[in-house]
Motif scaffolding. Structure first.
Motif, PDB file in Angstrom:
ATOM      1  N   LEU A  17      -4.173   0.848   5.187  1.00  0.00           N
ATOM      2  CA  LEU A  17      -4.588   2.252   5.311  1.00  0.00           C
ATOM      3  C   LEU A  17      -3.491   3.102   5.955  1.00  0.00           C
ATOM      4  O   LEU A  17      -3.297   4.262   5.591  1.00  0.00           O
ATOM      5  CB  LEU A  17      -5.880   2.338   6.115  1.00  0.00           C
ATOM      6  CG  LEU A  17      -7.122   1.776   5.391  1.00  0.00           C
ATOM      7  CD1 LEU A  17      -8.288   1.625   6.361  1.00  0.00           C
ATOM      8  CD2 LEU A  17      -7.511   2.664   4.224  1.00  0.00           C
ATOM      9  N   ASN A  75      -1.206   3.817   3.230  1.00  0.00           N
ATOM     10  CA  ASN A  75      -1.756   4.870   2.369  1.00  0.00           C
ATOM     11  C   ASN A  75      -1.430   6.263   2.904  1.00  0.00           C
ATOM     12  O   ASN A  75      -1.027   7.161   2.153  1.00  0.00           O
ATOM     13  CB  ASN A  75      -3.277   4.720   2.264  1.00  0.00           C
ATOM     14  CG  ASN A  75      -3.688   3.559   1.381  1.00  0.00           C
ATOM     15  OD1 ASN A  75      -2.855   2.950   0.707  1.00  0.00           O
ATOM     16  ND2 ASN A  75      -4.962   3.228   1.400  1.00  0.00           N
ATOM     17  N   THR A  81       0.561   3.839  -3.104  1.00  0.00           N
ATOM     18  CA  THR A  81       0.125   5.217  -2.866  1.00  0.00           C
ATOM     19  C   THR A  81       1.236   6.203  -3.210  1.00  0.00           C
ATOM     20  O   THR A  81       0.966   7.296  -3.721  1.00  0.00           O
ATOM     21  CB  THR A  81      -0.300   5.398  -1.399  1.00  0.00           C
ATOM     22  OG1 THR A  81      -1.182   4.347  -1.025  1.00  0.00           O
ATOM     23  CG2 THR A  81      -1.005   6.725  -1.203  1.00  0.00           C
ATOM     24  N   SER A 128     -13.271   0.239   1.857  1.00  0.00           N
ATOM     25  CA  SER A 128     -12.330  -0.267   2.852  1.00  0.00           C
ATOM     26  C   SER A 128     -12.903  -1.462   3.606  1.00  0.00           C
ATOM     27  O   SER A 128     -12.171  -2.388   3.968  1.00  0.00           O
ATOM     28  CB  SER A 128     -11.955   0.838   3.847  1.00  0.00           C
ATOM     29  OG  SER A 128     -11.249   1.870   3.205  1.00  0.00           O
ATOM     30  N   SER A 142       0.834  -1.210   0.000  1.00  0.00           N
ATOM     31  CA  SER A 142       0.000   0.000   0.000  1.00  0.00           C
ATOM     32  C   SER A 142       0.864   1.253   0.000  1.00  0.00           C
ATOM     33  O   SER A 142       0.557   2.238  -0.692  1.00  0.00           O
ATOM     34  CB  SER A 142      -0.922   0.012   1.221  1.00  0.00           C
ATOM     35  OG  SER A 142      -1.916  -0.964   1.097  1.00  0.00           O
ATOM     36  N   SER A 181      -8.489   7.709   4.199  1.00  0.00           N
ATOM     37  CA  SER A 181      -7.684   6.703   4.899  1.00  0.00           C
ATOM     38  C   SER A 181      -7.914   6.749   6.408  1.00  0.00           C
ATOM     39  O   SER A 181      -8.029   5.708   7.065  1.00  0.00           O
ATOM     40  CB  SER A 181      -6.196   6.904   4.589  1.00  0.00           C
ATOM     41  OG  SER A 181      -5.927   6.676   3.221  1.00  0.00           O
ATOM     42  N   SER A 205     -15.464   5.650  -0.060  1.00  0.00           N
ATOM     43  CA  SER A 205     -14.140   5.147   0.304  1.00  0.00           C
ATOM     44  C   SER A 205     -14.201   4.237   1.530  1.00  0.00           C
ATOM     45  O   SER A 205     -13.570   3.171   1.554  1.00  0.00           O
ATOM     46  CB  SER A 205     -13.199   6.324   0.574  1.00  0.00           C
ATOM     47  OG  SER A 205     -11.931   5.866   0.976  1.00  0.00           O
TER      48      SER A 205
END
Length: 418
Positions: A154, A157, A26, A343, A22, A282, A339
């Motif tokens: 996350l 991210n 990102t 998730s 991730s 996030s 979003s």
């Protein structure tokens, strides 16, 4: 040092892998549009071709590479995928240097080739990583593992957003170069610390060639899907999810820029707004995933199905709300809701899928699901895009939301079966 002592706990390795992939993704993709459009000068048609080449590579190669994981080793397949992704992404990062050193090399051609290499990497990992962790920890724990991995993703991210902006400020190609090096480093890490104790290779037919063994594994996976109605339902869900996601993913930024606009207060640039939106998404995802992980039994299949049914309905409503947003604040709330739903949906879907697949063909079946998703994106994306060209971006977003509606019927049917 004893070789066995070098290996880490499988769950810890999976969390590190989730965080670093991730972080790398990102880092590369937060500012990729600036690199592609401003630095490399690609026009909209070229951008579309680049995306199509990647999806077609996944569609063609997925069935082959998924079989490798079930026939030989999930660990080897994942490690190979990390190195191919690292090479593919790093190659895009050095495009300006190659163009300066060797003028006869086409920048566009090199980027297209890098998409094929990256597509090969994606397909080696797709199915193999989840099949590996399910075999290592057992199906009874997998819902919790996937939720925890989402939290690590996350966190990656959040760090990647800041890193991407900082690197792109120094040089637009640096995010891709550093992201590629992260994948290469992760490949080395997995060689050193990833163990494989739960995988049982298929029994080899005496004298059978490697190609014959792979064909037998693929055939077994296809038979499993055809023989189990629940897997046919999941295949249907994956197809329509891919078709809807491609339209939304390609158009939400354009809708925000062209039809809604950004507030004019403060000295916040457009790239900064996208960074703020990504960071808020996030952070909210971390909070909500953490709450769900503690409050719900995500290892229970009925809980998973009810969750996906509810989240799909909410996502349809949120996408339509975003399409008809009268203001930026309305659009922002809808975007953040979408979003957060994504998730939560991803680990729930992975749990549902892995609870219904036999171990000996798990990676093959997961790869077939990946092919279904790529097929949905390849077919659905242009159709939704045509609606946007013919009518408006709002109409395209509504069409993408409508493509999710049949999935509600599938989840309802699956719940009745349970």
């Amino acid at each position: 040092m004893d070789t066995a002592s070098m290996f880490m706990n499988a769950t810890k390795v999976y969390m590190i892998k989730s965080f670093l992939t991730s972080l790398a993704n990102t880092t590369m993709f937060t500012t990729y549009a600036l690199y592609y459009i401003v630095t490399l000068g690609f026009n909209p048609f070229e951008l579309l071709v680049i995306g199509t080449v990647l999806e077609l590579s996944v569609l063609v190669l997925e069935g082959i590479t998924g079989v490798v994981a079930d026939t030989y080793s999930r660990r080897r397949s994942v490690i190979l995928g990390m190195f191919f992704l690292g090479i593919g992404f790093a190659m895009q990062g050095i495009v300006p240097a190659l163009d300066a050193w060797i003028p006869m090399i086409s920048v566009f051609g090199l980027v297209l080739f890098s998409q094929v290499v990256s597509g090969l990497g994606y397909t080696f990992i797709s199915g193999a990583d989840t099949a590996w962790i399910v075999d290592e920890v057992g199906e009874e724990k997998i819902g919790t593992i996937f939720m925890k991995a989402k939290r690590y993703s996350l966190f990656g991210n959040l760090l990647g957003i800041a890193l991407s902006v900082a690197l792109a400020t120094l040089a637009p190609n640096l995010p891709y170069l550093i992201g590629g090096l992260m994948y290469l480093g992760l490949g080395v890490f997995l060689i050193l610390f990833m163990k494989e104790t739960g995988f049982i290779p298929r029994e080899r037919e005496q004298g059978a060639s490697h190609v014959k063994e792979m064909i037998q594994t693929w055939t077994s996976g296809a038979k499993v899907i055809r023989s189990q109605p629940i897997l046919m339902l999941i295949l249907f869900v994956t197809l329509f999810t891919g078709a809807a996601s491609e339209g939304y993913d390609r158009l939400w930024e354009a809708h925000l820029i062209a039809e809604i606009g950004f507030p004019e207060f403060a000295a916040i640039s457009m790239p900064m707004w996208f960074g703020i939106i990504a960071a808020l998404a996030s952070l909210l995802g971390l909070i909500v995933v953490g709450v769900v992980e503690k409050r719900l039994d995500v290892n229970n299949e009925r809980v998973v199905l009810v969750g996906m049914f509810t989240l799909t309905g909410l996502k349809i409503a949120a996408m339509i709300a975003f399409a008809f947003s009268p203001s930026f604040s309305w659009a922002l709330v809808a975007l953040l809701l979408i979003s957060v739903i994504q998730s939560l949906s991803n680990p729930l879907y992975d749990t549902w899928l892995n609870l219904n697949i036999e171990s000996n063909v798990r990676a093959t079946v997961l790869s077939m699901m990946g092919q279904s998703n790529a097929l949905g994106q390849t077919a659905g994306g242009p159709a939704v895009g045509w609606i946007g060209t013919r009518f408006s971006i709002r109409a395209s977003l509504v069409a993408a939301a409508i493509l999710l509606a049949p999935i509600l019927i599938v989840f309802g049917r699956a719940l009745r079966r349970r």
